[in-house]
Design an enzyme around this catalytic site. Structure first.
Site, short mmCIF file in Angstrom:
data_model
loop_
_atom_site.label_atom_id
_atom_site.label_comp_id
_atom_site.label_asym_id
_atom_site.label_seq_id
_atom_site.Cartn_x
_atom_site.Cartn_y
_atom_site.Cartn_z
N ASN A 1 90.05 -97.80 -45.56
CA ASN A 1 90.11 -96.95 -44.36
C ASN A 1 91.36 -96.07 -44.28
O ASN A 1 91.29 -94.98 -43.70
CB ASN A 1 89.89 -97.77 -43.09
CG ASN A 1 90.89 -98.89 -42.92
OD1 ASN A 1 91.32 -99.48 -43.91
ND2 ASN A 1 91.27 -99.17 -41.71
N SER B 1 88.77 -107.44 -44.72
CA SER B 1 88.11 -108.20 -43.64
C SER B 1 88.48 -109.68 -43.69
O SER B 1 88.87 -110.21 -44.74
CB SER B 1 86.60 -108.04 -43.78
OG SER B 1 86.19 -108.54 -45.04
N GLU C 1 96.23 -109.33 -44.76
CA GLU C 1 96.25 -108.35 -43.65
C GLU C 1 94.81 -108.11 -43.25
O GLU C 1 94.09 -107.36 -43.90
CB GLU C 1 96.91 -107.05 -44.12
CG GLU C 1 98.38 -107.16 -44.48
CD GLU C 1 99.29 -107.22 -43.25
OE1 GLU C 1 98.86 -106.78 -42.17
OE2 GLU C 1 100.41 -107.71 -43.39
N CYS D 1 92.31 -100.44 -38.46
CA CYS D 1 92.35 -101.89 -38.20
C CYS D 1 92.97 -102.22 -36.85
O CYS D 1 92.62 -103.21 -36.23
CB CYS D 1 93.12 -102.59 -39.30
SG CYS D 1 94.76 -101.94 -39.54
N GLU E 1 84.26 -107.23 -34.94
CA GLU E 1 85.07 -106.01 -34.95
C GLU E 1 84.15 -104.80 -35.14
O GLU E 1 83.28 -104.81 -36.00
CB GLU E 1 86.06 -106.10 -36.12
CG GLU E 1 86.97 -104.93 -36.24
CD GLU E 1 87.90 -105.05 -37.46
OE1 GLU E 1 87.81 -106.04 -38.21
OE2 GLU E 1 88.69 -104.13 -37.66
P1 NAD Z 1 86.66 -105.66 -47.35
O1 NAD Z 1 87.14 -107.01 -47.00
O2 NAD Z 1 85.20 -105.44 -47.49
O3 NAD Z 1 87.30 -105.14 -48.73
C1 NAD Z 1 88.68 -105.20 -49.01
C2 NAD Z 1 88.89 -105.38 -50.51
O4 NAD Z 1 88.28 -106.58 -50.95
C3 NAD Z 1 88.33 -104.25 -51.37
O5 NAD Z 1 89.33 -103.87 -52.31
C4 NAD Z 1 87.14 -104.89 -52.06
O6 NAD Z 1 86.94 -104.41 -53.36
C5 NAD Z 1 87.49 -106.36 -52.11
N1 NAD Z 1 86.30 -107.21 -52.04
C6 NAD Z 1 85.16 -106.98 -51.33
N2 NAD Z 1 84.29 -108.00 -51.50
C7 NAD Z 1 84.89 -108.89 -52.32
C8 NAD Z 1 84.49 -110.15 -52.87
N3 NAD Z 1 83.31 -110.71 -52.60
N4 NAD Z 1 85.36 -110.79 -53.68
C9 NAD Z 1 86.57 -110.25 -53.95
N5 NAD Z 1 86.99 -109.05 -53.47
C10 NAD Z 1 86.16 -108.39 -52.68
O7 NAD Z 1 87.30 -104.71 -46.23
P2 NAD Z 1 87.14 -103.16 -46.01
O8 NAD Z 1 85.76 -102.83 -45.60
O9 NAD Z 1 87.75 -102.41 -47.15
O10 NAD Z 1 88.11 -102.94 -44.74
C11 NAD Z 1 87.70 -103.20 -43.44
C12 NAD Z 1 88.37 -104.43 -42.88
O11 NAD Z 1 89.73 -104.47 -43.22
C13 NAD Z 1 88.35 -104.47 -41.38
O12 NAD Z 1 88.09 -105.77 -40.94
C14 NAD Z 1 89.75 -104.06 -40.98
O13 NAD Z 1 90.17 -104.50 -39.73
C15 NAD Z 1 90.53 -104.67 -42.07
N6 NAD Z 1 91.78 -103.96 -42.24
C16 NAD Z 1 92.94 -104.60 -41.97
C17 NAD Z 1 94.14 -103.93 -42.09
C18 NAD Z 1 95.46 -104.57 -41.80
O14 NAD Z 1 96.47 -103.96 -42.11
N7 NAD Z 1 95.50 -105.76 -41.23
C19 NAD Z 1 94.13 -102.60 -42.49
C20 NAD Z 1 92.92 -101.99 -42.77
C21 NAD Z 1 91.75 -102.67 -42.65
#
Ligand code: NAD
Length: 453
Positions: free
Chosen positions: A114, A188, A209, A243, A331
């Site tokens: 994002n 997530s 995070e 986020c 969320e």
């Molecule tokens: P996501 O959890 O789907 O993906 C994040 C990362 O995990 C990606 O690099 C992806 O390739 C990897 N991933 C996905 N599935 C996986 C699996 N089964 N096994 C191993 N790795 C895997 O999250 P997203 O859609 O990229 O981001 C959205 C979420 O992130 C929201 O919940 C948001 O709140 C959170 N977020 C948090 C912060 C923070 O700073 N706390 C910042 C941005 C987003």
């Protein structure tokens, strides 16, 4: 290069101790800064392709952020890396006690889509500043930005020091089989648990995070005009795909009508209209469909229109919301703003405090009792009083979640510490050794020890 080779090369390179030199770290941070400047156009174009983010937003929320991080570490690196003197307790006299921050080794950073540059490069920069080697796996969901970062970094940095590893779930799963010295994950809560489990196999420390439903409470004691302006900006920036965006609003009933009108006014004034270059698209079909299904047509106060082909969803305000509604379960991560009303401030705070701990929470009020209750009763990662989102732009504040919204934190000094081990060393003189702690023990020795300890 396969992943096995990259990991073992980085581990071997770390053992040369080259990354421990401040000069070395600064040289590569400077190089990254220069490359970001040189490739600014490439970075704008990639993110524009991924989800139509404007140059203005990309500069203010991504590029300037990353450049500021580099400058922070270039400026503070010497102080942050210096051993810290601490006082030595009586039992260890005569001696000196010091804490030596040392890099962890080869670290893995997994980014989210994002804010693809900020969320990948900021942890990378902190890891390098602390003297580590790093493998960066950005999110494949923003594929163009992932490739742009891979191009800039892999063509200009030694792979045994920094490597961008492109890929999705399969590649990340493969990466997670290796033993890293630290895993820093942004994403997530669901995937955070997968990362945590994989890290546990190797006893690898993690920073997670994550996300959550960040509440925003607006009371009749607030400056409503300012509250509306700041909330509209923070919620619909990046089309709600932030986020720390306000997930839902809780508004005091007596001011609800007036406040909703102000929200409507600012959405129009900011030209957050689908198709305008001020307004970002939804990242993909999957998220678009998920969001559209959350729009209950009966509850639309403003907006509600969408365009599937272009992946735009209009800023949408939903009213008459109850806690059991589908939109209040997970969320939202999109431009939908449900509004709950309350009559008792204490009651709404207690209800929020009973939910999972969110990444952020916001209160708009100028009443000092309300501010105090908000600060004391709700546990959340970080937040603001009378603003939204902006706390994360202050490097002096640690940024991270608590409970379901994450483990650990970063930014500024906290980022450096996140990627460092604090090694404690006590150094004693070798003269003057009282026998009091050594056997054979006696009642007399014990009574002396009781006096001193
Ligand atoms: P996501 O959890 O789907 O993906 C994040 C990362 O995990 C990606 O690099 C992806 O390739 C990897 N991933 C996905 N599935 C996986 C699996 N089964 N096994 C191993 N790795 C895997 O999250 P997203 O859609 O990229 O981001 C959205 C979420 O992130 C929201 O919940 C948001 O709140 C959170 N977020 C948090 C912060 C923070 O700073 N706390 C910042 C941005 C987003």
């Amino acid at each position: 290069m396969n992943i096995q080779e990259i990991v073992s090369d980085q581990k071997a390179f770390f053992k040369t101790h080259k990354t421990k030199s401040i000069k070395f770290r600064k040289m590569y941070l400077e190089k990254l800064k220069e490359l970001i400047h040189q490739n600014e156009e490439l970075l704008y174009k990639a993110i524009e392709k991924d989800f139509g983010k404007s140059r203005f937003d990309t500069f203010t929320t991504e590029i300037s952020f990353v450049l500021k991080d580099i400058d922070y570490y270039l400026h503070h690196l010497k102080t942050l890396s210096k051993p810290k003197k601490v006082s030595t307790n009586f039992a260890n006299q005569i001696g000196k006690s010091r804490i030596y921050p040392e890099p962890l080794g080869c670290v893995l950073v997994i980014g989210a889509w994002n804010y693809p540059y900020q969320l990948s490069l900021s942890p990378l920069i902190a890891a390098l500043a602390a003297g580590n080697c790093c493998i960066l796996k950005p999110s494949e969901i923003a594929g163009n930005t992932m490739s742009a970062m891979a191009k800039i970094i892999n063509e200009n940095f030694p792979p045994e020091y920094i490597r961008v590893y492109e890929g999705g779930i399969d590649e990340t799963t493969e990466l997670l089989r290796f033993k890293f010295d630290k895993i820093f994950f942004t994403g997530s809560t669901k995937i955070g648990k997968i990362i945590y489990k994989a890290a546990a196999e190797h006893l690898t420390p993690v920073t997670l995070e994550l996300g959550g439903k960040s509440p925003t409470v607006v009371t009749k004691e607030a400056n409503l005009e300012v509250a509306a302006k700041r909330i509209v900006w923070g919620k619909f920036l990046n089309a709600g795909q932030t986020c720390v965006a306000p997930d839902y609003l809780a508004v005091e009933q007596s001011v609800q009508e007036q406040f909703l009108e102000m929200l409507r006014k600012y959405i129009k004034e900011f030209k957050y209209t689908p198709g305008s270059d001020q307004y970002t698209r939804i990242i993909n079909q999957k998220n678009f469909q998920r969001l559209v299904q959350l729009i209950d047509k009966e509850k639309i106060y403003f907006g509600g229109a969408y365009n599937e082909e272009q992946l735009y969803i209009e800023p949408t305000i939903l009213t008459n919301i109850a806690w059991q509604d589908t939109i209040m379960q997970d969320e939202i991560f999109g431009p939908l703003l449900p509004v709950i009303t309350f009559t008792s401030f204490n009651q709404i705070i207690n209800t929020i405090a009973d939910l999972e701990k969110p990444l952020a929470a916001y209160l708009f009020s100028n009443n000092s009792d309300e501010k105090e209750i908000f600060k004391q009763k709700i546990s959340f990662g970080g937040g603001c009083i009378n603003d939204v989102v902006m706390h994360l732009s202050n490097d002096n504040l640690p940024f991270g979640g608590v409970g379901n919204s994450g483990i650990g934190h970063y930014h500024g000094q906290y980022g450096f510490e996140t990627f460092s081990h604090q090694k404690s060393i006590l150094e004693r003189v070798t003269w003057g050794e009282p026998n009091i702690k050594y056997p054979p023990y006696s009642e007399k020795k014990l009574s002396w020890i009781k006096k001193f300890l």
